[in-house]
Structure formats: C-alpha cells, structure tokens
Design an enzyme around this catalytic site. Structure first.
Site, PDB file in Angstrom:
ATOM      1  N   HIS A   1       0.818  -1.213   0.000  1.00 43.40           N
ATOM      2  CA  HIS A   1       0.000   0.000   0.000  1.00 43.40           C
ATOM      3  C   HIS A   1       0.854   1.266   0.000  1.00 43.40           C
ATOM      4  O   HIS A   1       0.365   2.348   0.317  1.00 43.40           O
ATOM      5  CB  HIS A   1      -0.907   0.019   1.227  1.00 43.40           C
ATOM      6  CG  HIS A   1      -1.757  -1.197   1.383  1.00 43.40           C
ATOM      7  ND1 HIS A   1      -2.637  -1.599   0.407  1.00 43.40           N
ATOM      8  CD2 HIS A   1      -1.848  -2.111   2.378  1.00 43.40           C
ATOM      9  CE1 HIS A   1      -3.251  -2.713   0.805  1.00 43.40           C
ATOM     10  NE2 HIS A   1      -2.777  -3.048   1.992  1.00 43.40           N
TER      11      HIS A   1
ATOM     12  N   HIS B   1      -7.272  -4.511  -0.862  1.00 39.06           N
ATOM     13  CA  HIS B   1      -6.652  -5.811  -1.124  1.00 39.06           C
ATOM     14  C   HIS B   1      -7.342  -6.525  -2.287  1.00 39.06           C
ATOM     15  O   HIS B   1      -7.099  -7.710  -2.513  1.00 39.06           O
ATOM     16  CB  HIS B   1      -6.719  -6.692   0.126  1.00 39.06           C
ATOM     17  CG  HIS B   1      -6.234  -6.033   1.361  1.00 39.06           C
ATOM     18  ND1 HIS B   1      -7.088  -5.473   2.291  1.00 39.06           N
ATOM     19  CD2 HIS B   1      -4.978  -5.821   1.829  1.00 39.06           C
ATOM     20  CE1 HIS B   1      -6.380  -4.950   3.271  1.00 39.06           C
ATOM     21  NE2 HIS B   1      -5.103  -5.152   3.013  1.00 39.06           N
TER      22      HIS B   1
END
Length: 333
Positions: free
Chosen positions: A57, A220
């Site tokens: 991320h 995700h």
C-alpha cells in the site's frame, strides 16, 4: 508478471532496506524486524503515534514517518498483517515516556495483532497504550477481512492529525481524542479499473472484464458493491462522491478536506480529472474545500483505480492538518 523484483519472498525485506537507503537521516530499521521508526525515536516527552499493516500500500505506512506524523510503522508481508511481536517491539521502541497511540485499520488481522501487541508492550515495559480503529470505507459493512467497515485512505488524515497533536505536546488522551474525531468525520469509497497482481501469486487477484469496473473495491482487491460497465471519469466520481456524502451528511457551508487517491497504477493526470469533478460536486452541495490532496497515498500495488475521501472539518482539525510535517511521502510547511 513483469515486476521490478528479485525473489517474491524478498520483496518486503528489500523494499524496507531500500527505503532506509533513500532516507537514512529520517528513518531506521529495527534489527531483525520489518519495523521502521523515526531516526530519532524514541522522542522523549512526546506521545508516540504508530501504525502499520500489510505491505503493498506504499507509501503507507512507513512513508509517513517523521516529525508531525508517525513515530513507527510495522510492515507485514504483502496484504498480510504484521505480527503481534513486531508491533509490540515497535511500540516499545517508540515510547518516549508519554504513551503510544496505535492507529489501526479495521481488518480482523490488524486489529487482533495490534491489540495483542499493546497488551504485550504494557506487560513487558509498562507502556501506556491507546488505540483508534479507522473504518472510513462506506462501500460495504462487512468484507472478506473485516467485521464492520474497512479502514482505507482516510487513515492518512488520522496519521496527520494525531501526529500533529502529539508534536504540539498533547497528552495521550488528547492524541487519541483527535484521532477518533477524524475517524468519526471521514468517509472514503474506491473503484478498480483493473485487478492488482501480488508478487507471490503472479496473476490478477480477481477477474475483471475488459469493459468492467468494480465500485467499492477494497485495497486488497476485496469485492465492492457493484460490477458495472466502464463509465466516464465524471460518472465514476459522481458514484463515489454521492456515497461518501450520503454517509457523512455534512451541513451546508461545512468546510472539508479531500483526498483523490491513486491505487498505484493510475496516472496523476487522471486523478486530477477526478478531482475536478469532485470539487465541482462539493461546490454544488454548498461545501467549501479547505484543502485538497491528489496523488498516491494508500495504494494497492499496481491496481488501476482511485478512491475519494472527504473529511468534515472544525477549527481544531484545520489547525492540526496545517501543522508542519516532514516525512518521506508528505511534507507540510
């Protein structure tokens, strides 16, 4: 799969070494761990603010280490929570005697491991530990990895505000209070144009047709609320922003801060096009944008897409957002 990696199993380790090599005066790595901390940690006499989560991320989380934001960031493997032992080590390494606030994104693994880590740190080092769990994703109430709403890009505003309060000398209660205030007044929704590809799997994490997009996607690759045919940038922005504003229900005339966040594979030019429509919609709703951030703040590897975040402000939050910060990924002067 074409990625600038060596072995998939070495991605996180080599990434962290590369971050330290790029910012040696700002961050350091705890020995034998996947934890990065401020170079000067622990900062004595200041509440520490720590966070972390799965890798993939970036620049979240270690990109926000530095004065005015985070003191520590624990990196799990790609899309995997860091271990409780490493989070506990981070908490203890960052404690400057005034306690530690843990900023946790609402994923079951993160919540469990951070809460266990806090208990370990309190037992081992008598550290005062508080927490805030960020759940700003308005798309779905429950998802593959959550009970309740997911924590996504609004977490960056929590890092900024909590870090500023700590930098200004606030005590642990004050730092937790303002972090919770952001959580209570921020909302986000995202979309994916393509799937991301994790290094270990080497192929898309979900199937998305050539002319399809996913609205409400998780960071995700968790399912969103609807799979639809490709729409224009304005139409996508309308769908995301309407859901965010419906959730927040801000008063007319309210001031807001916004983030148009890229998912890792989206050109900046396209994010600015989304921001153009977002700001027009906010103006039409009688809202005043106090600050607008555009760029990659919380990504999903190489996913093409974006998210829209809106934070409803008061005078205290404006002051804390404006407080100076100096980190690898964000500087406020």
């Amino acid at each position: 799969m074409k990625k600038l990696i060596n072995e998939p199993s070495a991605v996180v380790d080599e990434m962290l070494d590369g971050m330290v090599a790029a910012h040696p005066d700002e961050v350091r790595r705890l020995e034998d761990s996947n934890v990065l901390v401020r170079r000067d940690a622990p900062v004595e006499g200041k509440v520490a603010v720590v966070s972390g989560g799965g890798s993939g991320h970036e620049p979240t989380h270690a990109g926000y280490l530095g004065p005015g934001m985070l003191d520590g960031a624990a990196a799990g493997e790609v899309f995997t929570s860091p271990t409780a032992d490493e989070v506990s080590e981070m908490v203890q390494a960052c404690d400057g005697g005034e306690g530690v606030l843990m900023v946790i994104k609402n994923y079951e693994g993160d919540v469990m491991n951070f809460e266990t880590a806090g208990e370990l740190a309190e037992m081992e080092s008598d550290v005062d530990v508080a927490k805030v769990v960020v759940n700003d994703d308005v798309a779905v109430e429950d998802s593959l990895y959550t009970s309740g709403r997911r924590g996504v890009c609004g977490t960056i505003f929590v890092h900024k505000v909590a870090g500023a309060m700590a930098d200004e000398g606030g005590d642990l209660d004050d730092v937790q209070r303002v972090a919770q205030k952001v959580t209570d007044n921020v909302a986000t929704m995202g979309t994916a144009l393509t799937s991301c590809i994790t290094p270990e799997k080497g192929e898309p994490t979900f199937d998305l047709g050539e002319d399809e997009i996913e609205l409400g996607i998780g960071i995700h690759g968790e399912p969103g609320v609807e799979r639809v045919e490709m729409m224009s940038a304005d139409e996508i922005t309308e769908r995301l922003t309407e859901n965010v504003l419906d959730d927040l229900d801000p008063d007319e005339g309210a001031e807001v801060a916004t983030i148009v966040n890229g998912m890792g594979g989206t050109p900046l030019s396209e994010l600015y096009i989304v921001n153009r429509k977002l700001q027009s919609m906010l103006e039409d709703e009688g809202l005043e944008t106090w600050d607008a951030w555009v760029g990659d703040y919380m990504t999903s590897l190489d996913m093409q897409g974006c998210s829209v975040t809106v934070l409803v402000l008061d005078d205290e939050l404006k002051e804390l957002l404006a407080h100076p910060a100096e980190t690898p990924a964000l500087t406020v002067t």
